[in-house]
Scaffold this motif. Structure first.
Motif, PDB file in Angstrom:
ATOM      1  N   ASP A 128       8.009 -25.288 -41.862  1.00 39.36           N
ATOM      2  CA  ASP A 128       8.366 -26.084 -43.249  1.00 39.36           C
ATOM      3  C   ASP A 128       8.205 -27.633 -42.545  1.00 39.36           C
ATOM      4  O   ASP A 128       7.486 -28.344 -43.129  1.00 39.36           O
ATOM      5  N   ASP A 129       8.787 -27.644 -41.214  1.00 36.64           N
ATOM      6  CA  ASP A 129       8.902 -29.039 -40.672  1.00 36.64           C
ATOM      7  C   ASP A 129       7.347 -29.431 -40.148  1.00 36.64           C
ATOM      8  O   ASP A 129       7.030 -30.751 -40.505  1.00 36.64           O
ATOM      9  N   LEU A 130       6.583 -28.598 -39.747  1.00 39.57           N
ATOM     10  CA  LEU A 130       5.386 -29.079 -39.230  1.00 39.57           C
ATOM     11  C   LEU A 130       4.381 -29.297 -40.381  1.00 39.57           C
ATOM     12  O   LEU A 130       3.613 -30.238 -40.314  1.00 39.57           O
ATOM     13  N   GLU A 131       4.663 -28.386 -41.651  1.00 43.43           N
ATOM     14  CA  GLU A 131       3.894 -28.949 -42.890  1.00 43.43           C
ATOM     15  C   GLU A 131       4.195 -30.195 -43.324  1.00 43.43           C
ATOM     16  O   GLU A 131       3.429 -30.995 -43.479  1.00 43.43           O
ATOM     17  N   GLU A 132       5.426 -30.742 -43.014  1.00 34.62           N
ATOM     18  CA  GLU A 132       5.626 -32.125 -43.782  1.00 34.62           C
ATOM     19  C   GLU A 132       5.202 -32.920 -42.702  1.00 34.62           C
ATOM     20  O   GLU A 132       4.557 -33.948 -43.494  1.00 34.62           O
ATOM     21  N   VAL A 133       5.099 -32.944 -41.535  1.00 35.49           N
ATOM     22  CA  VAL A 133       4.041 -33.773 -40.575  1.00 35.49           C
ATOM     23  C   VAL A 133       2.707 -34.017 -41.002  1.00 35.49           C
ATOM     24  O   VAL A 133       2.430 -34.938 -41.208  1.00 35.49           O
ATOM     25  N   LEU A 134       2.249 -32.895 -41.426  1.00 33.78           N
ATOM     26  CA  LEU A 134       0.673 -32.903 -41.590  1.00 33.78           C
ATOM     27  C   LEU A 134       0.473 -33.618 -42.840  1.00 33.78           C
ATOM     28  O   LEU A 134      -0.563 -34.449 -43.095  1.00 33.78           O
ATOM     29  N   VAL A 135       1.342 -33.177 -43.754  1.00 32.26           N
ATOM     30  CA  VAL A 135       1.040 -34.038 -45.188  1.00 32.26           C
ATOM     31  C   VAL A 135       1.470 -35.363 -45.019  1.00 32.26           C
ATOM     32  O   VAL A 135       0.738 -36.213 -45.438  1.00 32.26           O
ATOM     33  N   THR A 136       2.367 -35.845 -44.225  1.00 34.54           N
ATOM     34  CA  THR A 136       2.642 -37.236 -44.284  1.00 34.54           C
ATOM     35  C   THR A 136       1.364 -37.871 -43.557  1.00 34.54           C
ATOM     36  O   THR A 136       1.469 -39.432 -43.279  1.00 34.54           O
ATOM     37  N   ALA A 137       0.796 -37.235 -42.385  1.00 37.07           N
ATOM     38  CA  ALA A 137      -0.269 -37.610 -41.618  1.00 37.07           C
ATOM     39  C   ALA A 137      -1.552 -37.681 -42.649  1.00 37.07           C
ATOM     40  O   ALA A 137      -2.701 -37.951 -42.170  1.00 37.07           O
ATOM     41  N   ASP A 138      -1.389 -37.473 -43.968  1.00 38.74           N
ATOM     42  CA  ASP A 138      -2.767 -37.478 -44.944  1.00 38.74           C
ATOM     43  C   ASP A 138      -3.541 -36.302 -44.533  1.00 38.74           C
ATOM     44  O   ASP A 138      -4.684 -36.672 -44.917  1.00 38.74           O
ATOM     45  N   VAL A 139      -3.148 -35.407 -43.908  1.00 42.71           N
ATOM     46  CA  VAL A 139      -4.114 -34.218 -43.970  1.00 42.71           C
ATOM     47  C   VAL A 139      -4.344 -33.521 -45.368  1.00 42.71           C
ATOM     48  O   VAL A 139      -5.300 -32.632 -45.410  1.00 42.71           O
ATOM     49  N   GLY A 140      -3.384 -33.730 -46.367  1.00 44.42           N
ATOM     50  CA  GLY A 140      -3.688 -33.364 -47.651  1.00 44.42           C
ATOM     51  C   GLY A 140      -2.722 -31.919 -47.949  1.00 44.42           C
ATOM     52  O   GLY A 140      -2.912 -31.278 -47.020  1.00 44.42           O
ATOM     53  N   VAL A 141      -2.347 -31.888 -48.992  1.00 41.43           N
ATOM     54  CA  VAL A 141      -1.397 -30.732 -49.348  1.00 41.43           C
ATOM     55  C   VAL A 141      -2.105 -29.295 -49.108  1.00 41.43           C
ATOM     56  O   VAL A 141      -1.634 -28.391 -48.502  1.00 41.43           O
ATOM     57  N   ASN A 142      -3.239 -29.196 -49.659  1.00 39.02           N
ATOM     58  CA  ASN A 142      -3.990 -27.976 -49.772  1.00 39.02           C
ATOM     59  C   ASN A 142      -4.446 -27.382 -48.421  1.00 39.02           C
ATOM     60  O   ASN A 142      -4.055 -26.435 -48.030  1.00 39.02           O
ATOM     61  N   THR A 143      -4.858 -28.615 -47.605  1.00 39.43           N
ATOM     62  CA  THR A 143      -5.390 -28.236 -46.251  1.00 39.43           C
ATOM     63  C   THR A 143      -4.344 -27.970 -45.291  1.00 39.43           C
ATOM     64  O   THR A 143      -4.327 -27.080 -44.705  1.00 39.43           O
ATOM     65  N   THR A 144      -3.011 -28.667 -45.529  1.00 38.04           N
ATOM     66  CA  THR A 144      -1.990 -28.246 -44.787  1.00 38.04           C
ATOM     67  C   THR A 144      -1.307 -26.742 -45.210  1.00 38.04           C
ATOM     68  O   THR A 144      -1.150 -26.120 -44.182  1.00 38.04           O
ATOM     69  N   MET A 145      -1.596 -26.672 -46.305  1.00 31.19           N
ATOM     70  CA  MET A 145      -0.960 -25.152 -46.413  1.00 31.19           C
ATOM     71  C   MET A 145      -1.789 -24.099 -45.955  1.00 31.19           C
ATOM     72  O   MET A 145      -1.371 -23.173 -45.395  1.00 31.19           O
ATOM     73  N   THR A 146      -3.107 -24.455 -45.935  1.00 31.91           N
ATOM     74  CA  THR A 146      -4.027 -23.469 -45.440  1.00 31.91           C
ATOM     75  C   THR A 146      -3.771 -23.485 -43.985  1.00 31.91           C
ATOM     76  O   THR A 146      -3.685 -22.106 -43.513  1.00 31.91           O
ATOM     77  N   LEU A 147      -3.583 -24.393 -43.233  1.00 29.03           N
ATOM     78  CA  LEU A 147      -3.553 -24.440 -41.913  1.00 29.03           C
ATOM     79  C   LEU A 147      -1.957 -23.819 -41.382  1.00 29.03           C
ATOM     80  O   LEU A 147      -2.114 -22.982 -40.561  1.00 29.03           O
ATOM     81  N   ILE A 148      -0.961 -24.286 -42.245  1.00 22.57           N
ATOM     82  CA  ILE A 148       0.195 -23.293 -41.859  1.00 22.57           C
ATOM     83  C   ILE A 148       0.079 -22.029 -41.940  1.00 22.57           C
ATOM     84  O   ILE A 148       0.815 -20.885 -41.072  1.00 22.57           O
ATOM     85  N   ASP A 149      -0.307 -21.617 -43.170  1.00 18.46           N
ATOM     86  CA  ASP A 149      -0.591 -20.043 -43.473  1.00 18.46           C
ATOM     87  C   ASP A 149      -1.466 -19.413 -42.270  1.00 18.46           C
ATOM     88  O   ASP A 149      -0.806 -18.436 -41.765  1.00 18.46           O
ATOM     89  N   ASN A 150      -2.319 -20.224 -41.875  1.00 19.93           N
ATOM     90  CA  ASN A 150      -3.435 -19.429 -40.629  1.00 19.93           C
ATOM     91  C   ASN A 150      -2.375 -19.567 -39.384  1.00 19.93           C
ATOM     92  O   ASN A 150      -2.298 -18.468 -38.714  1.00 19.93           O
TER      93      ASN A 150
END
Ligand code: GTP
Ligand code: MG
Length: 394
Positions: A128-150
């Protein structure tokens, strides 16, 4: 006798005279001696004076030389400094990229390190914490979710238990995700002749990117021409001409307010006549609404198709990285009205939102072909996924 007599007194007189004479002579001699002495003294004094002046002249000269040597040294040092300023150590492309992405890297890497250090084991909260870092770095919500799932699946699959091992896995997953779209990140400029239409909203860096690109192609030995299709204001044409001068490339232009499609038409004729390898076309960004934008661009595309069908085409969308998710929205609108073949993402040096590249490639499936990492003529680079990921997560 007489003679003697006569002689005698005479002798006496003579003696007196002689004595007087002697005295006089002595006086004269004394005087002369004094004078001589004085003369010697004078000479000595003069000599001393000369010596002194020579000495002081020498001292002065030495001091002067010293000073001028000091000044020369200073001038030399200043010159060296200026030279250093003018020609900074030639950085490799990767070093430049690292420099340009400092803000994004500091933001993402520091946060990730902080998170991974604070966990003893890998659990859902860590993800969850990693997800937040990526979203705030503008990786985008969808892309972040895919990345964290993988990432979660990979951790499970490889039975990774140490939080500090997660960073390398995340880097690897980002690289994999970007490679999955199988996009070609190279500019379409082969075979020549080629035409690059540069589009994008105002202020994103179109003109600057054209100047840098022209410089790069010229250095590669290509014959380049620029067409000043942004006729919205005179300053835009002048700005492009300035970049043309800097790059040593001719600019085909009309006056302010002219029809942009007519400028592109002339640019194409000139490119054919001069056998140019690449024609780069600027366009206006001040298009008030979508239908206006579509009309303007369609007219340019029609002219290009009709007059230069043999040319290799690239439609390059310029986006400003500092606008983060807004850049994503612009990319969506432009891809609805034009067949965008590549993206140039500018101003990466001025933002921590560099993560937007990941979303652009993986969500919109438009290849990022160039990245702008500064305002200088050399500050434009081809986009290489590996290098980019290494530069944002350290
Ligand atoms: N730091 C930085 N600044 C950049 C970069 N690219 C462009 N700029 C700056 O962004 C500003 C706008 O650039 P332009 O090239 O004039 O943008 P444009 O899209 O042509 O703008 P309009 O012609 O007004 O539509 C300028 O001050 C550029 O120096 C970059 O990669 N890094
Ligand atoms: Mg411009």
């Amino acid at each position: 006798m007489f003679k003697w007599f006569k002689k005698k007194p005479k002798k006496k007189e003579e003696i007196i005279e002689r004595e007087e004479l002697i005295e006089e002579v002595e006086e004269v001699e004394e005087l002369e001696e004094i004078e001589e002495l004085e003369e010697v003294e004078k000479i000595e004094v003069e000599e001393e004076l000369v010596e002194e002046t020579e000495e002081s002249e020498e001292v002065r000269l030495v001091e002067q030389i010293g000073e001028s040597l000091d000044i020369e040294d200073e001038v030399e040092e200043e010159k060296e400094e200026v030279v250093e300023e003018k020609a900074p150590k030639k950085l490799s492309l990767f070093e430049k990229l690292m420099g340009g992405l400092t803000k994004t890297r500091n933001d993402i890497s520091n946060k990730i390190d902080g998170i991974l250090k604070s966990y003893k084991k890998i659990d859902e909260e860590l993800f969850d914490d990693l997800e937040e870092v990526l979203v705030t770095a503008d990786v985008g919500v969808n892309t972040t979710m895919t990345l964290i799932d993988n990432l979660r699946a990979r951790v499970k699959e490889e039975r990774v238990s140490e939080p500090n091992e997660v960073k390398e896995l995340l880097k690897d997953e980002i690289k994999k995700l970007m490679a999955e779209s199988k996009l070609n990140n190279k500019l379409n400029v082969e075979p020549s002749p080629a035409i690059i239409l540069v589009v994008g909203v105002n202020g994103v860096g179109k003109t600057t990117t054209i100047g840098k690109l022209a410089h790069r192609f010229k250095n590669e030995g290509k014959k380049v021409l620029i067409a000043a299709g942004d006729t919205f204001r005179a300053a835009a044409i002048e700005q492009l001409e300035e970049w043309g001068n800097r790059a040593g490339v001719d600019v085909i232009s009309h006056s302010e307010g002219a029809d942009p499609a007519a400028v592109i038409f002339d640019g194409i004729q000139a490119a054919k006549a001069r056998k140019a390898d690449i024609l780069i076309c600027d366009t206006a960004g001040r298009l008030h609404n979508k239908s206006n934008l579509m009309n303007e661009l369609n007219k340019i595309f029609r002219i290009t198709e009709r007059e230069y069908s043999e040319a290799t085409k690239e439609v390059l969308l310029v986006l400003d990285a500092t606008t983060g998710q807004n850049a994503m929205n612009q990319a969506k609108v432009f891809s609805e009205v034009a067949n965008i073949t590549g993206i140039a993402l500018t101003k990466l040096d001025g933002t921590a939102k560099g993560g937007v590249i990941i979303a652009l490639q993986s969500e919109l499936k438009i290849p990022v072909k160039l990245v702008g990492v500064g305002e200088g003529i050399e500050d434009l680079q081809p986009f290489i996924v590996e290098d980019f990921v290494e530069a944002i997560i350290k």
